[in-house]
Design an enzyme around this catalytic site. Structure first.
Site, PDB file in Angstrom:
ATOM      1  N   HIS A 215       0.844  -1.203   0.000  1.00 43.39           N
ATOM      2  CA  HIS A 215       0.000   0.000   0.000  1.00 43.39           C
ATOM      3  C   HIS A 215       0.873   1.245   0.000  1.00 43.39           C
ATOM      4  O   HIS A 215       1.894   1.302   0.684  1.00 43.39           O
ATOM      5  CB  HIS A 215      -0.958   0.006   1.188  1.00 43.39           C
ATOM      6  N   GLU A 261      -4.922   1.485   2.925  1.00 39.49           N
ATOM      7  CA  GLU A 261      -4.747   0.394   3.896  1.00 39.49           C
ATOM      8  C   GLU A 261      -4.818   0.894   5.319  1.00 39.49           C
ATOM      9  O   GLU A 261      -5.349   0.210   6.208  1.00 39.49           O
ATOM     10  CB  GLU A 261      -3.404  -0.302   3.640  1.00 39.49           C
TER      11      GLU A 261
END
Length: 1012
Positions: A215, A261
């Site tokens: 991420h 995330e």
């Protein structure tokens, strides 16, 4: 007085004398010869030093060297990252990766920040540059290689409404999220050549592909170097590697750079709505929860996929961490949870785990990581991914593990761990179960059979008190019961002291482990060794026993048998493999115990021994002083009594004679030694052991015991325990020593260190009574020094900072502007007193939240997150008039909300009472992630990919619960890149002590709310 020169008549000597009329003299005291010259001896009778005898010198040296030889490498592996190669491996550019990491971490880039958009565009450009270079490399390749088909998806369409949170009957949290993921698909050589994703309802054909994920968003208070910058640049290098000539994947490879995330795994959930999520069957997730160090294999779904990590050049990790998630001991989550739990993929979670004090702070930057750490994660990712995309079997193409999941098959639970960071073991949990059951059954049977054989041969000295001579019915003491209960008493006392020290530290200076975990380890280890040695020496002094090792190993085997039973139950019923080390511990202990039992076959049978002893007079005296001051009957050359000849070799005492005599000396380690002990000690040997086989005052029958088998016993137990327990202890310490700032009680950390200290040192127990005083005395000094330090030292430093959590809340209804810090008392209040704007304000602190944490608030500096707009216009909303609708159960009320915020793309709606349902027009719903549950929704979080978006939210609730809708609309601001946008945070960073780290408390650094 005339001295006798006949060696057969001498008693005062340095070594025992042999009889039968021969002068087998080892070494006579030259003082007994008038000329001062001792007779020369042949080389065959000269005493020799046995390098592996069970005597103080060899035991101390060998045991210490083995522990040092294994503990030092473990520490080096744990603290030092393997160096990156000097030249770039084929298909990889480490300098490029490092430059990418520097650019990525040049500012905070949470989802709700403008810097996040800049990173998004930069990543698209970097992917384009890498693919352009790849195409050129293929054109220039002399082998005529063809560039692979690569597809780049800038996913600006995927969105999803789902729910999160809610435990038991508590209301849940609803979430609406719009994704901004970047997806790169490298078509495999064996993949379907059609672009099936372009067709509505299209499905992939053939074998499933491989997903690698990282991420690119960070938290609002961290630069994201390891969380998850190293993962991002590793993905970029994987694109470079697998598009280079000679490295094309056989199976398709999907590389996902997801966004969001940090806010409840939103990016991975958005990926679930993309067509390629149906194609991937296995995955590798790259994460970070520290700052630098080694990237550890955190958890895996099954044995089969874990085997591909085995080819990593420097594997690191243990199944213990994975079981920590299973048992709920680790509460944080990664995208792994979505890939496994929602999509049904099978894969691995690789993450940096320490130091946690830098996690989500401004020290998660390139200054606190290294290119070595980048290479450690990247090399593991290349090796694992290469294995997965090259696999042509059908292991990962079976039935779906759940409804709506991909057909990835079902794997087996596994056991895995690294050995010194250079090799990796992985096998099925069922194998561990089978081995455990086998050991639990076979080992006791083997010892029982050997015990029966020993009893039949009349050589079972264990548990024997005396032996009866059949002819005379006379009972002769064999002292075989000596030492039976010694070990459990010593173990309980020594270990109990460590538990007491744990409570002491948790009470007096609980956070010392935060910065000085090695000092805590040193205190625990040195305390246990010294106390165990001291108690063992006392027991050996008053009741010496040659069966000390046998009894100790028997007790250890019994304890480990119970632990193995517990571990096996957890393996069978809960699939918990964390006790795998107990199997190896038990096996080593069994082999050591087996040797102790086999040693008994070398002894004379007890009846024979009793007959021989009945021919000699009893030992002179019954107390310890007679042992110290006089030789006993078994020390005499002919077994006779102490008579006048005993002192034939010593001058008659006079006024100038020594009070103790020439042949006795008191020492710290061995109390009072006899002359023969002293002489042998001075020469580095214990000759009573090497010549007669009897050490000190141990049982006389022990002369027949072999003196070298202790080395085998120690090698069976020591190295195995050190390797497994040492590694796990260091791993747990790294993961747990800095969790106190997060509200976790630290007593459990100290107890864990104490338990692992005992487990690590238990292999010394059977031998420690033979240690010389030098090592224990040194460790006593270490214990005193570390105890004082651990109780008195300040627990934080600039390198190991205390994490506090910041939020600023502005209530537009009341105009109240409140800055809050959440942290551990009393430190959080000390920090607030250092802030100028808070020095004259009334500080209000909530009652204790968890494990000593408190939230303290004060009126703070006004935020400037929206320029040229009055505060009351920072957020806006309107609610339609409720309308009713009849249902089968109860009347339901409906309302529509329109919510918007200035210079933000994140808001939420909180309800005073839970609502029944909600929806957003145009949003996707997924049965795998229900957006509502029967207990209702207390909060809806709204995330948009565009700035100042207007969300339309339809809600419904039961009319009998409330006539009107009540709650608050909150908008969030998380961009702290511009100095002056959040003055309260800037002030805190400027004036907080250097031992303080600042992290976010909530989704937003600034949260502005208004009620409805």
């Amino acid at each position: 007085m005339r001295r006798s020169t006949d060696p057969r008549n001498l008693l005062v000597r340095r070594g025992p004398l042999l009889v039968d009329g021969e002068s087998a003299i080892s070494e006579l005291d030259p003082g007994f010869f008038p000329t001062g010259d001792a007779p020369k001896m042949s080389s065959t009778t000269r005493r020799r030093f046995n390098l592996i005898a069970f005597t103080p010198g060899p035991v101390t040296v060998i045991s210490s060297l083995v522990y040092l030889a294994l503990l030092i490498p473990l520490l080096l592996v744990h603290t030092i990252v393997p160096s990156a190669p000097k030249s770039n491996p084929k298909g990889v550019d480490l300098s490029e990766a490092w430059n990418d990491l520097q650019h990525l971490t040049s500012g905070f880039h949470p989802y709700n920040s403008h810097r996040n958009d800049e990173i998004h565009q930069w990543l698209l450009q970097r992917v384009g540059h890498i693919l352009d270079a790849s195409r050129k490399a293929h054109e220039d390749d002399a082998m005529g290689s063809v560039a692979p088909d690569v597809f780049v998806f800038d996913d600006q369409q995927s969105n999803l409404t789902f729910s999160g949170g809610g435990v038991g009957n508590k209301p849940i949290t609803g979430v609406y999220f719009e994704g901004k993921n970047i997806i790169v698909y490298i078509r495999g050589l064996e993949d379907d050549k059609e672009n099936w994703w372009d067709s509505p309802g299209g499905k992939p054909k053939g074998k499933g592909g491989v997903l690698v994920n990282a991420h690119y968003d960070s938290v609002s208070t961290g630069f994201g170097a390891t969380d998850d910058g190293v993962g991002v640049v590793s993905v970029l290098q994987l694109i470079k590697f697998f598009t280079s000539p000679g490295n094309l994947p056989r199976k398709g490879l999907v590389l996902l750079l997801n966004n969001g995330e940090e806010d409840y795994l939103n990016g991975a959930r958005a990926y679930s709505q993309h067509p390629l999520s149906k194609y991937t069957h296995t995955f590798l997730n790259l994460e970070g929860a520290g700052a630098g160090g080694r990237a550890a294999l955190f958890r895996t779904t099954d044995t089969e996929v874990t085997r591909f990590y085995k080819s990593s050049p420097h594997p690191f990790g243990s199944v213990l961490a994975a079981d920590g998630f299973k048992m709920g001991l680790i509460r944080s989550e990664t995208d792994y949870a979505v890939f496994k739990g929602v999509l049904g993929l099978r894969g691995l979670d690789v993450a940096f785990i320490e130091p946690r004090a830098r996690y989500h702070t401004d020290q998660d930057d390139v200054r606190h990581t290294s290119i070595d750490s980048v290479w450690h994660m990247l090399s593991a990712a290349i090796a694992t991914t290469k294995g997965l995309v090259s696999y042509t079997g059908s292991e990962f193409d079976g039935r779906a593990p759940g409804k709506g999941m991909v057909n990835s098959g079902v794997g087996t639970h596994g056991v895995w761990f690294d050995l010194f960071g250079s090799s990796f073991a992985v096998f099925r949990l069922h194998t561990l179960f089978a081995i455990s059951v086998t050991l639990l059954v076979v080992c006791p049977i083997v010892l029982f059979v050997i015990g029966i054989i020993l009893s039949k041969m009349d050589k079972m000295y264990l548990f024997s008190i005396h032996e009866t001579i059949p002819e005379t019915k006379e009972k002769v003491s064999v002292r075989g019961l000596r030492g039976l209960f010694r070990y459990p008493i010593i173990l309980v006392v020594s270990s109990g002291i460590l538990i007491g020290l744990s409570y002491l530290l948790a009470k007096v200076n609980p956070f010392i482990v935060h910065s000085s975990s090695y000092a805590v380890w040193s205190m625990m280890l040195s305390s246990w060794i010294f106390m165990t040695w001291f108690l063992s020496c006392i027991a050996d002094f008053f009741r010496p026993s040659a069966l000390h090792r046998a009894y100790t190993f028997t007790w250890q085997l019994l304890v480990m048998w119970v632990l193995l039973v517990i571990s096996t139950v957890y393996v069978n019923q809960h699939d918990i493999a964390a006790g795998y080390f107990i199997v190896f511990y038990f096996a080593g202990t069994f082999l050591a115990t087996l040797i102790s039992y086999l040693e008994l076959f070398a002894l004379p049978n007890k009846t024979q021994y009793a007959r021989e002893q009945s021919q000699y007079p009893s030992r002179l005296g019954s107390n310890r002083s007679s042992r110290i001051l006089s030789p006993s009957a078994d020390e005499l050359p002919t077994g006779g009594d102490n008579n006048g000849e005993i002192y034939d070799g010593e001058e008659e005492p006079t006024e100038s004679s020594s009070l103790l005599g020439r042949q006795r000396r008191t020492t710290f380690a061995n109390y009072t030694r006899t002359g023969r002990d002293l002489a042998s000690s001075e020469s580095g040997t214990y000759e009573d052991h090497s010549e007669t086989g009897v050490f000190g005052e141990e049982q006389k029958w022990s002369a027949s015991l072999p003196t070298w088998t202790w080395v085998l016993q120690f090698l069976f137990v020591g190295p195995v325990v050190i390797m497994f327990i040492g590694q796990l202890g260091l791993f747990l310490t790294s993961a747990m020593n800095q969790v106190g700032a997060d509200g976790v009680g630290l007593l459990v950390v100290y107890i864990a260190i104490a338990v692992f200290s005992v487990l690590l040192l238990i292999p010394l127990s059977p031998f420690i009574h033979r240690f010389t005083y030098h090592v224990p005395t040194f460790l006593l000094l270490v214990f005193i020094a570390t105890l004082i330090y651990n109780l008195a030292a300040f627990p934080f430093s600039a390198e190991n900072r205390l994490k506090i959590f910041f939020v600023q809340e502005l209530n537009l209804d009341t105009g109240r502007n409140q800055v809050s810090l959440t942290g551990v008392d009393p430190y959080v209040q000390d920090i607030i007193r250092a802030i100028p704007s808070a020095s004259k304000e009334n500080i209000s602190c909530d009652s204790e939240l968890d494990s000593g944490r408190r939230k303290c608030s004060w009126p703070g500096l006004a935020p400037e997150v929206v320029q040229d707009e009055p505060t009351d216009r920072w957020l806006s909303f309107n609610i339609s008039k409720p309308s009713s609708q009849e249902t089968k159960d109860t009347p339901v009320l409906h309302a529509r909300l329109h919510v918007s915020g200035k210079n933000t793309r994140a808001c939420r709606v909180n309800f005073e009472r839970p609502i029944r349902d909600y929806s957003l027009p145009g949003s996707a719903l997924d049965d795998r992630m229900p957006h509502t549950l029967p207990q209702g929704i207390s909060e809806i979080r709204l995330w948009s990919r565009t700035w100042e978006n207007v969300w339309t939210v339809d809600v419904q609730w039961d009319a009998e619960d409330m006539d009107e809708l009540h709650g608050r609309v909150v908008c969030l601001w998380s961009d702290a890149n511009q100095l002056g946008s959040i003055p309260a945070l800037d002030e805190l960073r400027l004036f907080a002590p250097p031992w303080v780290a600042i992290s976010k408390l909530k989704d937003g650094l600034v949260e502005v709310s208004r009620g409805f």
